[in-house]
Structure formats: structure tokens, C-alpha cells
Design a protein around this motif. Structure first.
Motif, PDB file in Angstrom:
ATOM      1  N   ASN A 134     -38.096  25.095   3.757  1.00 21.39           N
ATOM      2  CA  ASN A 134     -37.626  26.409   3.318  1.00 21.39           C
ATOM      3  C   ASN A 134     -36.949  26.404   1.946  1.00 21.39           C
ATOM      4  N   SER A 135     -36.801  25.230   1.351  1.00 18.84           N
ATOM      5  CA  SER A 135     -36.088  25.174   0.074  1.00 18.84           C
ATOM      6  C   SER A 135     -36.594  24.001  -0.758  1.00 18.84           C
ATOM      7  N   HIS A 136     -36.444  24.157  -2.028  1.00 20.49           N
ATOM      8  CA  HIS A 136     -36.710  23.039  -2.937  1.00 20.49           C
ATOM      9  C   HIS A 136     -35.863  23.215  -4.188  1.00 20.49           C
ATOM     10  N   PHE A 137     -35.185  22.162  -4.540  1.00 23.67           N
ATOM     11  CA  PHE A 137     -34.347  22.194  -5.736  1.00 23.67           C
ATOM     12  C   PHE A 137     -34.495  20.867  -6.461  1.00 23.67           C
ATOM     13  N   THR A 138     -34.206  20.909  -7.737  1.00 23.02           N
ATOM     14  CA  THR A 138     -34.244  19.681  -8.518  1.00 23.02           C
ATOM     15  C   THR A 138     -32.828  19.271  -8.885  1.00 23.02           C
ATOM     16  N   GLU A 139     -32.687  18.003  -9.163  1.00 25.42           N
ATOM     17  CA  GLU A 139     -31.407  17.531  -9.660  1.00 25.42           C
ATOM     18  C   GLU A 139     -31.027  18.325 -10.907  1.00 25.42           C
ATOM     19  N   GLY A 140     -29.748  18.647 -10.993  1.00 23.87           N
ATOM     20  CA  GLY A 140     -29.277  19.405 -12.144  1.00 23.87           C
ATOM     21  C   GLY A 140     -29.293  20.907 -11.925  1.00 23.87           C
ATOM     22  N   GLN A 141     -30.017  21.392 -10.871  1.00 22.03           N
ATOM     23  CA  GLN A 141     -29.935  22.801 -10.517  1.00 22.03           C
ATOM     24  C   GLN A 141     -28.734  23.015  -9.598  1.00 22.03           C
ATOM     25  N   SER A 142     -28.474  24.269  -9.280  1.00 17.56           N
ATOM     26  CA  SER A 142     -27.382  24.604  -8.363  1.00 17.56           C
ATOM     27  C   SER A 142     -27.948  25.441  -7.233  1.00 17.56           C
ATOM     28  N   ILE A 143     -27.588  25.094  -5.980  1.00 20.47           N
ATOM     29  CA  ILE A 143     -28.063  25.871  -4.847  1.00 20.47           C
ATOM     30  C   ILE A 143     -27.179  27.100  -4.696  1.00 20.47           C
ATOM     31  N   PRO A 144     -27.771  28.300  -4.712  1.00 16.94           N
ATOM     32  CA  PRO A 144     -26.961  29.521  -4.586  1.00 16.94           C
ATOM     33  C   PRO A 144     -26.244  29.552  -3.235  1.00 16.94           C
ATOM     34  N   THR A 145     -24.979  29.946  -3.276  1.00 20.14           N
ATOM     35  CA  THR A 145     -24.153  29.973  -2.068  1.00 20.14           C
ATOM     36  C   THR A 145     -23.347  31.266  -2.076  1.00 20.14           C
TER      37      THR A 145
END
Length: 650
Positions: free
Chosen positions: A95-106
Motif C-alpha cells: 500500500n505504500s512506497h517511499f524512497t530514502e530522503g522522502q518524508s511519509i505524510p503523517t
């Protein structure tokens, strides 16, 4: 009145509702508080009361606070780009994919607040996982540091759509609590670097709040359950304008690449951790600030397979320098990445250039960028760029030349510092002809139509760009010039003639127009030159001999004649002509009717060279004598002597 702050301490762990946990909590709380000497292990009533307070999140003030935290999930790596989906539950690769250096919205929903009264919420993130020093999250940012659209109010009601923001402070000795200096120094550098990179977009560096304003943010560092896993606690103080407020932020995913300003180095980024080490946990809510409730159930986890490692790229050559009209080939390669090969390539460049192949063949100067994506469609964090330098080719200019037989021709082009030159005749190199100009040897008609080419090389660059130009040689024949010999008598002039007309004479005793003056010259030959230039400016000349002939020697003889008579005059050489009064051209002088006296005549003679000379003669006219002849008588048969005067006559 005392307040209940059950677990508001740096090493507090979350409650999971088990009996050992509860007993541990009570023991800790009993050590931390003296409540009129109450003994919790012996008094059932007090224990029950505490259970109600803990699980009901009720303080002695009677205020009940509820909360809900959600992560913005952006779908699996293969999903198209779309707005994030806010949902509870753990984030994982499905359900999610992020890369290093991004920020997960919270986002954090808080309810049961007291309007216009300051409140606070404390939450934490895992910053170092285990004893290997691998970093999970490292600091806080705004929620919009991903590619997808982040809409914090999706699915929510009751919030003023106008947000207020507050920039997350950089950790320092004054706001980090027990954070070890070595760690907060590094975190401060990386967070400052990231904020500086996003300076043009302040929202990316700020916490967002709806229905309120933030007044302060502080950090505290601690261990999780005394383990080597380390956490950062963040306390946000705010003033709600309603009974509920929404805080929105981003948890920055620790980056591994050392080239990123927030990178921790190879092997130390979030992607190197297995399992689900990425925790976000709400610790407590204080509303008002004197009434805090410690929470134990608001924990969000993100699985390590959610972190995708973007590929990196390389391009060979890293730059190129070519000449105008040539092309260079750049080849991009994908390196690593979670999805691996096959890689996709998206090139951009000058003048709207684009390509999707690994290699490009280009000839326009400028910077070319390629974004490499792995098989999952995950692009590299930064494009690879190459610079193509295109140097202009020299543009020599060589004019056609005309020359005459017997002369030379010079071909030339502009001299430029750093340029070298080589001349060719009919595409055959001319040894030693390495200047910007070239002069031919003496020309003949056989050289007509020769092509003289120069190749110019620009030595100011590494590319040795060259250019060429050529000129055609026209060799014109010399005009045919004939100067006619002439003769002239001493003391006279002669007009010299030549063909073609219109040239110029030169030499002693001759004018430019060809008038030769023999005055005072001795007899003999004299050389002169006639020079002529035709329409092609070709010049030729011819010599002529002017023979100066001496005048003939003429002697006219004097003569005498009696009045009434004629006399034939004589002269040497014969054949001349007489002139003067009373004389014929043949020299017959007629003294008829002339008084006695001298008469001048002239004898003119022209020799075989047509040289003419003359001499004068004097003809003396003598008067007739007075003669008296005396009459006489004589008898027949006799003689008589006649007499006259003067005597001597006949």
C-alpha cells in the motif's frame, strides 16, 4: 492538586494491556509519586481506580482527550501517481512506497480539546534501530515531501481549511533534552541542509495545523525499553481554536547515499534495516498543559519493504567536446535500485530534446539530463547530467585569383591566433605552405584553372575543428606587342608606332607617346621600349631600334651669268633640287631682265635614307658691256680692219 502523568518520561514504553506491563507501570508510578502513602499492591480499590484512569484516558480534571494518527499511503511502487490515501494501520509494500530522503505524510487528529487554551502533544519516531547504528527516521519535516499530492483534510469535517504553519526548529543544545551531542550535531547538520534545500518551499520545513496555531516545538531523546533502539520525542505546544485540531507533518526517512545532504553514508540508511523498524507513536496529550494523558495505543509502523531504493545512474562519457556538424554519443546506465533491470531512460536536453533510449546521438551544445528508472518505475533521486560543448568550425574565405603568365598569384585567408593552415593544389599538399597565405611560383598557361585550397585547424580547443575553402587560379596570356623600328635623320623627330596602340614608350630621347627626337644625336642605332597592358592587366613589351642617319654633305656651286642669259647651276651630289628666285628645280638660272648683281639660290638633296640637306650658292649676274663697233668702208677685193670699243671683242 496533583496531576497524573503516568509515563511522561524519556524511557517510557507503550502499554499493551498485559498484566506484567500494568504491574510494571504501577510500580514505576508508585516510585515516582507519593499519593498520601497509598500502597497499590495491597489496596484493590486504588488499583482499580488506576486502571480506569489508564484505559479510559481520564485525568483527575475529568477532561477526556481522543486522538487518531494516520499515514498518507501512496500505493505500491507500480501504482500511478495519485493523491495519498489517509489510513490507519501499518505501511507496507502493498500500500505504500517511499524512497530514502522522502518524508511519509503523517496526520494527528486531536479531539476533546479546550478551545483557546494552550495544549501540547508529544510523539516520537525511531531514529536508530538496534546496535548497528542504522537510521530509520531522523527528523521531522512538512508532509509534502513526496511526489504525490498531499491533501490533509481528505475525509475530515469540522476543520477550518486555512492552515497555520510552524517551522521545525533545528536540534541544538537548548531544545534536545538528553540527545547525545554527537547525534544531535549530525542530525542538526542534515536537517539544516534539508531545510536549506527546501528554503523556497517553507511548507516543506513546517508542521501544519488546522484549527489552531503552534507556539513551540521541543525535542527529547531516549531509548526504547532500555534497548539500543533510540527515539526522538517531539513536543508540539499549540493553542486550539476548537475542541479538535489536526496536526500534519512528515517523518523524514533516513537516507543512505552520501551525496544527499541528509545522507548517513553507505549501510546506514533506512533501506538497510529489515522488518518493521519505522515507528511513529503518540505518547501523550496535554489539554490544558497541566492536564496530560499518556497514551499507549497510537503506534504506526512502516515495513522495511516499503522503502524502495532508487537506482543510480552513470553516463559515459561524462562530457564531450565536438565540432559543429559532428555528433557525440552518450550512453546512460542504470545501477542497482530495488526494481533492478531493465531500466528505462528519460533524456531531456536543449531545444526541447527528449529521448527514451539508453544512448543518444546529439550535436546541439548544452546540458543533457537523464532520469533512470528501474523495472518498478522508480526513478533515480537525481538525474545524471552531461555537458556537450560544440566548438565552431573555422570558416576561411579564399578568393579566386587572376594572374598573368610570368607573374605569381597570392591566395590568402584571415589570420587568427591559434589557427594552423595547410594549402593544397588540386588536392595535393603543398609542402611548407603553412601560413595563412600562399604565393605561387612563376606562372605559365599550364597553371590555368588550378584549385588552391586551404584547410584551417582551430588549435584553441581539444577538438581541432577544421574548415576549408578554395580559390581558382586564372592565368591570362600576355598580350602580343610589336614595336616598329624607325629611322630618323639627325636633327629631326619621328613618331614611333607599335601594335596594339595605347601603350607607353620608354628610353632615351623618346616621349611616352613615342615621339623620338634626334636633335643633337650622332648617327647610329638607338634602342627604345614599348610597353602595353591589356584588359586583364597583363603587361608585355617589345623593343624597337631607332636608326639616326647623318645628313648628306651637299655642295652647291656658285655661278655667273650675264644679264639676259641663263646658266645651268651645278651641285654635288647630283639629283637634288634647286630653289630660289629665277632658278628652276633642275638648276637653270635665268638672268633675263635681271640687273647685274649677286642672286642667292639653294640646292636641297635627300639621300637614300631620306635625310635632307641643302647648300646655298650665289649666282652673279653681270651687266652686258657697252660695245661700239665703228663703221668702215672697203673696196672690193680689199680688206679693212674693223675697230670697236672696247677692244678685245670679236
Amino acid at each position: 492538586m496533583k496531576k497524573f502523568i503516568l509515563f511522561y518520561r524519556e524511557n517510557t514504553r507503550c502499554l499493551n494491556g498485559s498484566t506484567p506491563d500494568l504491574n510494571g507501570v504501577f510500580k514505576v508510578w508508585r516510585k515516582a509519586s507519593s499519593l498520601l502513602g497509598a500502597e497499590f499492591n495491597k489496596n484493590w480499590f486504588y488499583r482499580f481506580t488506576i486502571l480506569l484512569l489508564v484505559f479510559g484516558q481520564v485525568t483527575l480534571y475529568g477532561q477526556s482527550n481522543t486522538n487518531n494518527s494516520q499515514w498518507g499511503k501512496n500505493g505500491p511502487a507500480s501504482a500511478p501517481v495519485s493523491p495519498v490515501n489517509w489510513a490507519n494501520g501499518n505501511a507496507q509494500a502493498t500500500n505504500s512506497h517511499f524512497t530514502e530522503g522522502q518524508s511519509i505524510p503523517t496526520r494527528i487528529e486531536l479531539d476533546g480539546l479546550t478551545p483557546n487554551v494552550p495544549a501540547s502533544v508529544t510523539f516520537n519516531i525511531n531514529i536508530i534501530q538496534g546496535s548497528d547504528g542504522q537510521h530509520a527516521f531522523d527528523f521531522f519535516t512538512g508532509p509534502n515531501r513526496i511526489q504525490e499530492i498531499v491533501s490533509p483534510l481528505d475525509g475530515l469535517v469540522g476543520y477550518n481549511p486555512v492552515k497555520s504553519t510552524y517551522v521545525f526548529p533545528i536540534p541544538n543544545a537548548g531544545n534536545t533534552g538528553g540527545v547525545p551531542a554527537g547525534y544531535y550535531n549530525e542530525t542538526a547538520l542534515k536537517m539544516a541542509c534539508q531545510q536549506n534545500a527546501d528554503a523556497a518551499f517553507p511548507d516543506k520545513n513546517s508542521i501544519w495545523i488546522y484549527n489552531g496555531t503552534v507556539s513551540n516545538i521541543t525535542y527529547v531523546w531516549g531509548n526504547e525499553d532500555g534497548s539500543s533502539t533510540q527515539q526522538t520525542y517531539c513536543t508540539v505546544t499549540f493553542t486550539p481554536t476548537s475542541t479538535k485540531a489536526l496536526l500534519v507533518l512528515g517523518c523524514h526517512i533516513a537516507a543512505e547515499p552520501s551525496f544527499a545532504c541528509a545522507g548517513w553514508g553507505a549501510g546506514n540508511g533506512a533501506s538497510t534495516i529489515s522488518g518493521s523498524p519505522y515507528h511513529f507513536h503518540i505518547d501523550n496529550i496535554c489539554s490544558p498543559l497541566s492536564n496530560c494523558v499518556t497514551l499507549g495505543s497510537q503506534d504506526q509502523q512502516m515495513a522495511s519493504n516499503t522503502i524502495i531504493v532508487p537506482p543510480t545512474c552513470s553516463v559515459t562519457p561524462s562530457s564531450a567536446e565536438i565540432c559543429a556538424g559532428a555528433t557525440a554519443i552518450f550512453t546512460a546506465s542504470g545501477i542497482n535500485g530495488s526494481g533492478g533491470a531493465p531500466y528505462a531512460f528519460a533524456w531531456t536536453g536543449p531545444n526541447g530534446f527528449s529521448a527514451s533510449t539508453a544512448s543518444i546521438n546529439v550535436g546541439v551544445a548544452g546540458v543533457y539530463s537523464v532520469i533512470v528508472s528501474d523495472s518498478d518505475g522508480v526513478p533515480a533521486e537525481a538525474p545524471c547530467t552531461v555537458n556537450l560543448v560544440v566548438n565552431d568550425n573555422p570558416v576561411p574565405s579564399v578568393a579566386d585569383e587572376e594572374a598573368c603568365v610570368g607573374s605569381t598569384a597570392t591566395f590568402s585567408t584571415t589570420s587568427t591566433p591559434g589557427y594552423s593552415y595547410q594549402w593544397y593544389l588540386n588536392n595535393v599538399l603543398i609542402p611548407g605552405a603553412t601560413n595563412n597565405s600562399y604565393t605561387t611560383p612563376i606562372l605559365s598557361l599550364a597553371d590555368n584553372g588550378g584549385i588552391y585550397k586551404v584547410i584551417v585547424v582551430d588549435g584553441n580547443h581539444n577538438t581541432d575543428c577544421d574548415g576549408e575553402d578554395s580559390g581558382i587560379l586564372t592565368v591570362n596570356a600576355l598580350p602580343t606587342v610589336v614595336a616598329n623600328d624607325a629611322e630618323v635623320c639627325t636633327g629631326f623627330t619621328v613618331q614611333l608606332t607599335a601594335n596594339p596602340a595605347g601603350g607607353t614608350w620608354s628610353g632615351a630621347n623618346v616621349s611616352a607617346s613615342g615621339l623620338f627626337d634626334a636633335s643633337g644625336l650622332a648617327a647610329g642605332p638607338y634602342n627604345v621600349t614599348y610597353t602595353y597592358s591589356d584588359a586583364n592587366e597583363c603587361t608585355n613589351s617589345d623593343g624597337a631600334v631607332v636608326t639616326v642617319n647623318a645628313l648628306p654633305t651637299v655642295v652647291a656651286n656658285d655661278a655667273e651669268v650675264c644679264t639676259g642669259f641663263t646658266v645651268q647651276l651645278t651641285a654635288n651630289p647630283a639629283g637634288g633640287t634647286w630653289s630660289g628666285a629665277n632658278v628652276s628645280a633642275s638648276g637653270l638660272f635665268d638672268a633675263s631682265g635681271l640687273a647685274a648683281g649677286p642672286y642667292n639660290v639653294t640646292y636641297t638633296y635627300s639621300d637614300a635614307n631620306e635625310c635632307t640637306n641643302s647648300d646655298g650658292a650665289v649666282v652673279t649676274v653681270n651687266a652686258l658691256p657697252t660695245v661700239v663697233a665703228n663703221d668702215a668702208e672697203v673696196c672690193t677685193g680689199f680688206t679693212v680692219q674693223l675697230t670697236a670699243n672696247p677692244a678685245g671683242g670679236t
